[in-house]
Write a protein that holds these residues in place. Structure first.
Motif, short mmCIF file in Angstrom:
data_model
loop_
_atom_site.label_atom_id
_atom_site.label_comp_id
_atom_site.label_asym_id
_atom_site.label_seq_id
_atom_site.Cartn_x
_atom_site.Cartn_y
_atom_site.Cartn_z
N GLU A 1 -1.15 -3.37 7.92
CA GLU A 1 -0.76 -2.72 6.66
C GLU A 1 -1.91 -1.85 6.15
O GLU A 1 -3.08 -2.15 6.37
CB GLU A 1 -0.41 -3.77 5.60
N SER B 1 -3.38 -0.28 2.52
CA SER B 1 -3.29 -0.45 1.07
C SER B 1 -4.44 0.32 0.43
O SER B 1 -5.33 0.84 1.12
CB SER B 1 -3.35 -1.94 0.69
N SER B 2 -4.43 0.39 -0.89
CA SER B 2 -5.50 1.13 -1.58
C SER B 2 -5.73 0.50 -2.95
O SER B 2 -4.88 -0.20 -3.49
CB SER B 2 -5.13 2.60 -1.73
N LEU C 1 4.19 4.23 1.62
CA LEU C 1 4.10 2.85 2.07
C LEU C 1 2.67 2.33 2.10
O LEU C 1 2.41 1.22 2.56
CB LEU C 1 4.74 2.69 3.45
N ILE C 2 1.71 3.12 1.60
CA ILE C 2 0.37 2.58 1.38
C ILE C 2 0.43 1.77 0.09
O ILE C 2 0.59 2.29 -1.00
CB ILE C 2 -0.68 3.71 1.26
N ARG C 3 0.33 0.48 0.25
CA ARG C 3 0.52 -0.43 -0.88
C ARG C 3 -0.63 -0.31 -1.89
O ARG C 3 -1.81 -0.34 -1.51
CB ARG C 3 0.60 -1.88 -0.39
N SER C 4 -0.28 -0.19 -3.16
CA SER C 4 -1.31 -0.18 -4.21
C SER C 4 -1.65 -1.62 -4.58
O SER C 4 -0.76 -2.42 -4.88
CB SER C 4 -0.81 0.56 -5.45
N LEU C 5 -2.94 -1.93 -4.54
CA LEU C 5 -3.41 -3.26 -4.92
C LEU C 5 -3.94 -3.29 -6.35
O LEU C 5 -4.44 -4.31 -6.81
CB LEU C 5 -4.52 -3.72 -3.97
N ARG D 1 -7.46 -11.46 5.25
CA ARG D 1 -6.61 -10.82 4.23
C ARG D 1 -6.72 -11.56 2.90
O ARG D 1 -6.87 -10.94 1.85
CB ARG D 1 -5.15 -10.77 4.70
N ASP E 1 -8.14 -9.96 -0.47
CA ASP E 1 -7.25 -9.96 -1.63
C ASP E 1 -7.94 -10.57 -2.84
O ASP E 1 -7.80 -10.11 -3.97
CB ASP E 1 -5.97 -10.76 -1.33
#
Length: 405
Positions: A48, A50-51, A149-153, A261, A265
């Motif tokens: 995945e 993310s950013s 689809l780059i998930r925002s964190l 991960r 996170d």
């Protein structure tokens, strides 16, 4: 007016390099990978993208790496192929490939990498190297920074934390996060006390002692359901935040986590580049993986020297200088020069010939023959030795300069 024009031109000259690099230093791109396979064939898969807000990494030397590592990541402008960012690393997966188990089964390992967010279409590539420094596996993909689809964190819940030492902003300082593992919510204060010991231990050793103002240290009180750490050999399994355990690769004292991960996170919202994990146990052990993490026991009486040793691995990319561990006896080949700064297989062409007091001592990198170190003793060789040797100190100083200058 003439003075105003001068300051405008000066400002443009300062910010122009950032624009030409096509990177957004206000945002981090995170790439989660799975490295899998066996000794004969390895695969790299993206899990995945993310950013999140902010960038805590280096601002200079973006197209360079301070040492080769066991693998490298490269981010390039997709059109011009100009290197925007390069990063070297080692992985637990590659260590596992040197074990007997890797000849019999396939396994998969998580890996997480951070980089500045590209402002235009970019090419992301990965190379993994074998013990002969040859490319063993490669991966590449095109990244579109506006990919939906780059998930925002952003907004992900941040674990409780507090700064133990802050020299300045992330722009020109090295951010180290000390993370709790196996501490319950009720043991939070015990963790903070251990984190202070860890920081003080690092800053009591050169070159960290004299370069203290290059670092920010933050303690992250990540809570666990159970107190303590899993010890499989004893049949002891704990429910902890990062599911870390001893007996990695069936080596009693090797303490690691596979849950990268979860680890990354837990650090969202906190600037970090390097990670130290403190394990709430008095069982002896630890582990340090270059540009991944340090994990060490916090309740054993060797806590202070061990954490410094393991940080030498994860931050400094330094090799072990002892030679009595047969688990990794084939890690270094006599025909291949190691990338680590503190060991060599070429004694006639010393890479530390300019270090005062350095000689050539046979025995290092787990091997009694054909691998050499520069000093008789060092923190990378024994816990009893009070300091890093001259070779290791020089390497650590060069690395601090790389991140901050």
């Amino acid at each position: 007016m003439r003075h105003l024009c001068y300051f405008i031109l000066l400002a443009l000259s300062i910010f122009q390099p950032l624009k030409s690099q096509n990177l957004d230093f206000n945002r981090t791109l995170r790439a989660d990978f799975i490295f899998s396979g066996n000794v004969n064939k390895q695969d790299i898969s993206i899990e995945e993208l993310s950013s999140f807000n902010g960038w805590a990494g280096r601002r200079g030397h973006l197209d360079e790496v301070p040492m080769r590592g066991n693998g490298q990541l490269c981010l390039q402008d997709a059109r011009t192929k100009k290197v925007l960012y390069r990063h070297s690393f080692s992985t637990l997966f590659q260590e596992w490939l040197t074990t007997e188990e890797a000849k019999k089964v396939n396994k998969a390992f998580q890996n997480v990498f951070l980089m500045p967010m590209p402002t235009d279409t970019a090419l992301l590539s990965i190379e993994l190297y074998d013990t002969h420094s040859k490319v063993a596996s490669t991966f590449s993909m095109i990244i579109h920074p506006k990919d939906i689809l780059i998930r925002s964190l952003d907004g992900l819940q941040t674990a409780p934390y507090k700064y133990l030492w802050k020299s300045g902003t992330s722009d020109n300082n090295i951010d180290v996060a000390i993370v709790a593992e196996g501490y319950t919510e009720a043991e939070k204060h015990s963790f903070y006390a251990d984190a202070i010991i860890a920081m003080e231990s690092l800053f009591s050793h050169e070159p960290f002692k004299s370069r203290k103002d290059c670092f920010n240290i933050v303690a992250v009180a990540l809570p666990s359901q159970n107190s303590g750490i899993s010890i499989p050999k004893q049949g002891l399994w704990k429910q902890t935040a990062l599911s870390s355990h001893f007996d990695t690769f069936y080596s009693d004292r090797y303490l690691t986590t596979l849950n990268l991960r979860k680890l990354n996170d837990a650090l969202q919202g906190i600037p970090y580049e390097h990670i130290i994990i403190l394990a709430n146990t008095d069982n002896y052990g630890g582990g340090g993986i270059y540009n991944s993490y340090t994990l060490t026991t916090a309740k054993h009486n060797a806590f202070r020297p061990v954490i410094v040793h393991e940080f030498g691995h994860s931050f400094g990319g330094l090799a072990d200088e002892y030679y009595n561990d047969t688990q990794f006896s084939d890690t270094y080949n006599a025909a291949t020069e190691p990338w680590e700064a503190n060991i060599t297989t070429h004694p006639k062409d010393s890479k530390w010939k300019d270090v005062r007091g350095a000689k050539m001592y046979e025995g290092a990198g787990y091997q009694a023959k054909n691998v050499y170190r520069g000093f008789e003793n060092c923190r990378m060789k024994t816990n009893e030795h009070p300091e890093f040797c001259g070779v290791c100190q020089r390497a650590l100083n060069q690395l601090i300069d790389f991140y901050t200058k």
